[in-house]
Design a protein around this motif. Structure first.
Motif, PDB file in Angstrom:
ATOM      1  N   ALA A   1     -25.774  54.286  31.146  1.00  0.00           N
ATOM      2  CA  ALA A   1     -26.441  54.254  29.844  1.00  0.00           C
ATOM      3  C   ALA A   1     -26.941  52.852  29.506  1.00  0.00           C
ATOM      4  CB  ALA A   1     -25.492  54.745  28.754  1.00  0.00           C
ATOM      5  N   ASN A   2     -26.297  51.814  30.020  1.00  0.00           N
ATOM      6  CA  ASN A   2     -26.715  50.449  29.701  1.00  0.00           C
ATOM      7  C   ASN A   2     -28.094  50.116  30.259  1.00  0.00           C
ATOM      8  OD1 ASN A   2     -24.395  49.938  28.282  1.00  0.00           O
ATOM      9  ND2 ASN A   2     -23.350  48.895  29.954  1.00  0.00           N
ATOM     10  N   ARG A   3     -28.601  50.952  31.170  1.00  0.00           N
ATOM     11  CA  ARG A   3     -29.977  50.752  31.648  1.00  0.00           C
ATOM     12  C   ARG A   3     -30.980  50.885  30.510  1.00  0.00           C
ATOM     13  NH1 ARG A   3     -31.625  55.051  35.177  1.00  0.00           N
ATOM     14  NH2 ARG A   3     -33.644  54.108  34.713  1.00  0.00           N
ATOM     15  N   LEU A   4     -30.620  51.632  29.484  1.00  0.00           N
ATOM     16  CA  LEU A   4     -31.538  51.865  28.372  1.00  0.00           C
ATOM     17  C   LEU A   4     -31.874  50.565  27.639  1.00  0.00           C
ATOM     18  CD1 LEU A   4     -29.969  55.106  26.868  1.00  0.00           C
ATOM     19  CD2 LEU A   4     -32.261  54.921  27.830  1.00  0.00           C
ATOM     20  N   PHE A   5     -30.930  49.650  27.567  1.00  0.00           N
ATOM     21  CA  PHE A   5     -31.115  48.461  26.735  1.00  0.00           C
ATOM     22  C   PHE A   5     -32.076  47.458  27.357  1.00  0.00           C
ATOM     23  CE2 PHE A   5     -26.822  50.010  25.628  1.00  0.00           C
ATOM     24  CZ  PHE A   5     -27.043  50.281  24.296  1.00  0.00           C
ATOM     25  N   GLY A   6     -32.088  47.367  28.681  1.00  0.00           N
ATOM     26  CA  GLY A   6     -32.934  46.366  29.320  1.00  0.00           C
ATOM     27  C   GLY A   6     -32.502  44.946  29.036  1.00  0.00           C
ATOM     28  N   ASP A   7     -31.278  44.767  28.568  1.00  0.00           N
ATOM     29  CA  ASP A   7     -30.751  43.451  28.208  1.00  0.00           C
ATOM     30  C   ASP A   7     -29.273  43.429  28.574  1.00  0.00           C
ATOM     31  OD1 ASP A   7     -29.854  41.108  27.103  1.00  0.00           O
ATOM     32  OD2 ASP A   7     -30.651  41.457  25.103  1.00  0.00           O
ATOM     33  N   PRO A   8     -28.877  42.600  29.554  1.00  0.00           N
ATOM     34  CA  PRO A   8     -27.466  42.605  29.989  1.00  0.00           C
ATOM     35  C   PRO A   8     -26.482  42.174  28.913  1.00  0.00           C
ATOM     36  CG  PRO A   8     -28.681  40.778  30.981  1.00  0.00           C
ATOM     37  CD  PRO A   8     -29.695  41.651  30.315  1.00  0.00           C
ATOM     38  N   SER A   9     -26.973  41.540  27.846  1.00  0.00           N
ATOM     39  CA  SER A   9     -26.061  41.100  26.785  1.00  0.00           C
ATOM     40  C   SER A   9     -25.735  42.217  25.799  1.00  0.00           C
ATOM     41  CB  SER A   9     -26.655  39.915  26.029  1.00  0.00           C
ATOM     42  OG  SER A   9     -27.798  40.302  25.289  1.00  0.00           O
ATOM     43  N   VAL A  10     -26.454  43.332  25.843  1.00  0.00           N
ATOM     44  CA  VAL A  10     -26.218  44.472  24.956  1.00  0.00           C
ATOM     45  C   VAL A  10     -25.624  45.599  25.792  1.00  0.00           C
ATOM     46  CG1 VAL A  10     -27.234  46.058  23.287  1.00  0.00           C
ATOM     47  CG2 VAL A  10     -28.184  43.769  23.557  1.00  0.00           C
ATOM     48  N   TYR A  11     -24.583  46.246  25.283  1.00  0.00           N
ATOM     49  CA  TYR A  11     -23.919  47.257  26.090  1.00  0.00           C
ATOM     50  C   TYR A  11     -23.283  48.325  25.205  1.00  0.00           C
ATOM     51  CZ  TYR A  11     -19.755  44.508  24.885  1.00  0.00           C
ATOM     52  OH  TYR A  11     -18.766  43.843  24.206  1.00  0.00           O
ATOM     53  N   LEU A  12     -23.072  49.492  25.822  1.00  0.00           N
ATOM     54  CA  LEU A  12     -22.380  50.618  25.183  1.00  0.00           C
ATOM     55  C   LEU A  12     -20.903  50.552  25.538  1.00  0.00           C
ATOM     56  CD1 LEU A  12     -22.509  53.504  23.756  1.00  0.00           C
ATOM     57  CD2 LEU A  12     -22.722  54.397  26.082  1.00  0.00           C
ATOM     58  N   LYS A  13     -20.047  50.930  24.589  1.00  0.00           N
ATOM     59  CA  LYS A  13     -18.607  50.876  24.829  1.00  0.00           C
ATOM     60  C   LYS A  13     -17.930  52.099  24.224  1.00  0.00           C
ATOM     61  CE  LYS A  13     -14.757  48.647  26.069  1.00  0.00           C
ATOM     62  NZ  LYS A  13     -14.469  48.268  27.461  1.00  0.00           N
ATOM     63  N   PHE A  14     -17.172  52.833  25.042  1.00  0.00           N
ATOM     64  CA  PHE A  14     -16.294  53.885  24.538  1.00  0.00           C
ATOM     65  C   PHE A  14     -14.959  53.245  24.149  1.00  0.00           C
ATOM     66  CE2 PHE A  14     -19.303  56.332  26.954  1.00  0.00           C
ATOM     67  CZ  PHE A  14     -19.372  57.560  26.320  1.00  0.00           C
ATOM     68  N   ASN A  15     -14.394  53.698  23.038  1.00  0.00           N
ATOM     69  CA  ASN A  15     -13.134  53.129  22.550  1.00  0.00           C
ATOM     70  C   ASN A  15     -12.015  54.152  22.737  1.00  0.00           C
ATOM     71  OD1 ASN A  15     -11.056  51.834  21.301  1.00  0.00           O
ATOM     72  ND2 ASN A  15     -11.967  51.812  19.259  1.00  0.00           N
ATOM     73  N   PRO A  16     -11.155  53.965  23.765  1.00  0.00           N
ATOM     74  CA  PRO A  16     -10.084  54.935  24.017  1.00  0.00           C
ATOM     75  C   PRO A  16      -8.856  54.742  23.149  1.00  0.00           C
ATOM     76  CG  PRO A  16     -10.030  53.236  25.686  1.00  0.00           C
ATOM     77  CD  PRO A  16     -11.173  52.894  24.777  1.00  0.00           C
ATOM     78  N   ASP A  17      -8.892  53.802  22.183  1.00  0.00           N
ATOM     79  CA  ASP A  17      -7.710  53.553  21.358  1.00  0.00           C
ATOM     80  C   ASP A  17      -7.265  54.786  20.584  1.00  0.00           C
ATOM     81  OD1 ASP A  17      -7.688  50.987  22.240  1.00  0.00           O
ATOM     82  OD2 ASP A  17      -8.464  50.084  20.410  1.00  0.00           O
TER      83      ASP A  17
END
Length: 642
Positions: free
Chosen positions: A327-343
């Motif tokens: 999914a991080n391919r969508l951003f086109g910017d390595p500094s922006v990312y998706l994160k799932f929170n398993p807490d």
């Protein structure tokens, strides 16, 4: 050679409703395994449902990293698609469940990226993998995807003939060993799945033919055909089937009943069934106890919390990581990312959570309001403060205030120190002025360069606020750290103590960021007023050039003076506090002070309290809490008292 092999052996075409050719479907149990049939096996369905549902229920967020800092970026245009609504017909949670389901069943998941007129993603549409055929461009090797939707599917595919390039398609792969497609867990472990399906079928047929009480009916002599048929039919009508088992058996004509046991093969089918459940759990990497095989629950740790932790780390996170990376391919910017929170899966019971919160609060890395937010409680006033253990400091750092007396310097009651005036630090004013002026000059060159390419651009398009805020923040922070180190150390030393710059880093960074944002926002406003679209491009450029020339001179000097005054007062205040000062006194140095400052002259408060200046309250001169009217032109100082 490939052509000869195709002529001799034929070419097996991939069916749109079957597994990829690499996997195959036949099994030694005589069962043809397809994903649809595999899901009829309880262990397979339980494993797929468990991973897909627990993965899709987790909170998701979009974040941006800058150095060691990680900040939420939920204002990003892609954040709503990934965390709230993937497309007008599909919530984000259901979207992730579908993608995970396809990965778990067929080893691959496909998502078509719908784009708006500006080229940005406007919707994410899961596509059944049976409708996708991976291909490659002959000239470049670039992957393309041939999508042929079934009658019950829909996605806004605009490409001719359904040939979708990789920038408009997300391919979520499970584990693979090369090739365009991931390996299907079901296909690669079809023997265990087929055995499980066969065991299920055998159980059904066993109960269907069960004629309990089990045994043999023997009669003396030989039965005629009619007698045999009558006895057999009567026995089946009365006893065959699980719902008729153990009914009363009536013997006649000397017939006898001899009880028997199950054959070894029949007696072992339950063990086979149990074994396949464990093997299928291993295929998907889930703990056997979470799909009903409780005999092996202790191998994943003792207690529900440890078992849940093992499931999250070893079962769920590998799949979530694959989702995030693709999914991080969508951003086109390595500094922006998706994160799932398993807490959400690791909350523990009430006592364990509260014990963890207590430690976090006592050791200073969580505030009251952060703890309340995790429990979905509203924030409280004063709940953003952090505690600091008195007897714990970083290795090599200074001791707490009570232990910071300098060697050979005994602090005495009545000792005092004063805040230096900005005029006493001319070198720092010069450094600030030169750095800020250089920033304005570079910013002006960038704006003029863009105007040459886009004469009709707006002020917002000419200035990249995000990048310029980051650049100016870094400039101001480095200057503030140097000035604070000098002033804070001098103030603390005059009171017989030591100053620890690291304890002020967060406040200095926040001040620098706030100033940078305010400065650049003002620049955008000034630029908007300088650009008159009715003028010729040459006139616009001349107006902008004059604006930035003025900024590099007068505005840079005013900002330098203000930053030095603000940082000096803050650093002196913190240095005194580190040295153990108990009170502070407001002192007026101007021969003709404003009335509010004249009334405050001599006002003494606790070192951590605020002064009352007119209708405002502040911690020191040039404190932003006092407002512009009380800060501008102020020359007041503080006196610190032990």
């Amino acid at each position: 050679m490939p052509m000869i092999r195709r002529l001799l052996g034929g070419r097996t075409e991939r069916s749109r409703k079957s597994l990829p050719r690499l996997d195959g479907r036949s099994t030694s149990a005589g069962v043809s395994v397809t994903p649809e049939r595999a899901l009829q096996v309880a262990a397979v369905f339980s494993s797929v449902r468990l991973l897909a549902e627990t993965g899709s229920m987790l909170p998701t967020g979009v974040f941006q990293k800058s150095g060691n800092t990680r900040l939420p970026a939920m204002e990003h245009p892609l954040a709503p698609l990934l965390t709230y609504q993937a497309n007008p017909h599909l919530p984000a949670g259901e979207f992730w469940a579908q993608v995970l389901g396809w990965m778990l069943v067929r080893g691959n998941g496909g998502v078509y990226i719908e784009r708006n007129n500006g080229g940005g993603p406007a919707g994410l549409w899961p596509v059944a993998w049976t409708s996708v055929e991976p291909r490659r461009m002959k000239d470049t090797g670039e992957p393309v995807w041939k999508i042929t939707l079934d009658d019950d599917e829909w996605a806004p595919i605009r490409e001719p003939d359904g040939l979708v390039r990789s920038e408009n398609f997300l391919h979520f792969r499970s584990f693979g060993v090369g090739g365009a497609e991931g390996l299907s867990p079901i296909g690669m472990a079809r023997q265990s799945v087929g055995t499980g399906y066969a065991a299920n079928a055998y159980i059904g047929s066993f109960f269907a033919r069960d004629a309990s009480p089990g045994g043999i009916v023997s009669v003396p002599g030989t039965l005629k055909d009619a007698q045999y048929e009558r006895l057999t039919r009567q026995w089946r009508d009365l006893h065959e089937g699980f719902d008729k088992a153990h009914q009363l058996a009536v013997m006649e004509a000397g017939a006898k009943w001899e009880k028997t046991t199950l054959s070894p093969a029949d007696a072992q089918f339950l063990e086979v069934y149990k074994l396949t459940r464990s093997e299928i759990a291993g295929i998907f990497g889930v703990p056997p106890h979470m799909i009903g095989d409780v005999e092996r629950s202790t191998s994943w740790g003792s207690g529900i919390e440890q078992q849940s932790l093992g499931y999250v780390i070893y079962s769920l996170l590998p799949w979530l990581t694959r989702l995030e990376r693709t999914a991080n391919r969508l951003f086109g910017d390595p500094s922006v990312y998706l994160k799932f929170n398993p807490d959400a899966l690791l909350r523990g019971d009430t006592a364990q959570r509260f014990a963890g919160y207590a430690q976090a609060r006592q050791w200073g890395w969580m505030s009251v309001n952060e703890i309340r937010a995790k429990e979905d409680e509203a924030p409280i006033e004063g709940g953003d403060d952090y505690l600091q253990p008195l007897n714990m400091v970083p290795a090599g750092g200074a001791a707490p205030a009570e232990q910071r007396a300098l060697p050979g310097r005994q602090a005495r009651a009545g000792d005092s120190a004063e805040t230096p005036a900005a005029e006493d630090l001319p070198s720092w004013i010069t450094r600030h002025y030169e750095a800020i002026s250089a920033f304005f000059a570079e910013q002006g060159e960038q704006v003029l360069s863009l105007l040459g390419v886009r004469p009709n651009a707006t002020a917002e398009e000419l200035i990249d606020l995000s990048a310029d805020n980051e650049t100016l923040t870094e400039i101001l922070l480095q200057l503030a750290r140097g000035l604070a180190a000098e002033v804070g150390a001098a103030t603390a030393a005059s009171l017989g103590g030591a100053f620890v710059l690291e304890e002020t880093s967060a406040a200095l960074a926040a001040s620098a960021a706030a100033t940078a944002a305010n400065v650049n926002a003002t620049t955008v406003e000034q630029l908007r007023g300088s650009i008159n679209l009715g003028h010729a491009p040459a006139e616009v450029q001349e107006s902008v050039r004059k604006m930035f020339d003025g900024m590099t001179q007068s505005r840079a000097r005013v900002l330098a003076q203000a930053r030095v005054s603000t940082t000096t007062n803050f650093a002196s205040h913190e240095g005194a506090k580190h040295a153990g000062a108990r009170t502070k006194t407001w002192r007026v140095w101007d021969a003709n002070p404003r009335p509010t400052h004249a009334r405050a002259d001599g006002q003494t408060v606790d070192i951590r309290e605020e002064f009352t200046i007119g209708s405002k309250r502040g911690r020191w001169p040039h404190d932003h809490r006092l407002g512009v009217d009380e800060i501008a032109g102020c020359t007041c100082r503080l006196q610190f008292n032990l």
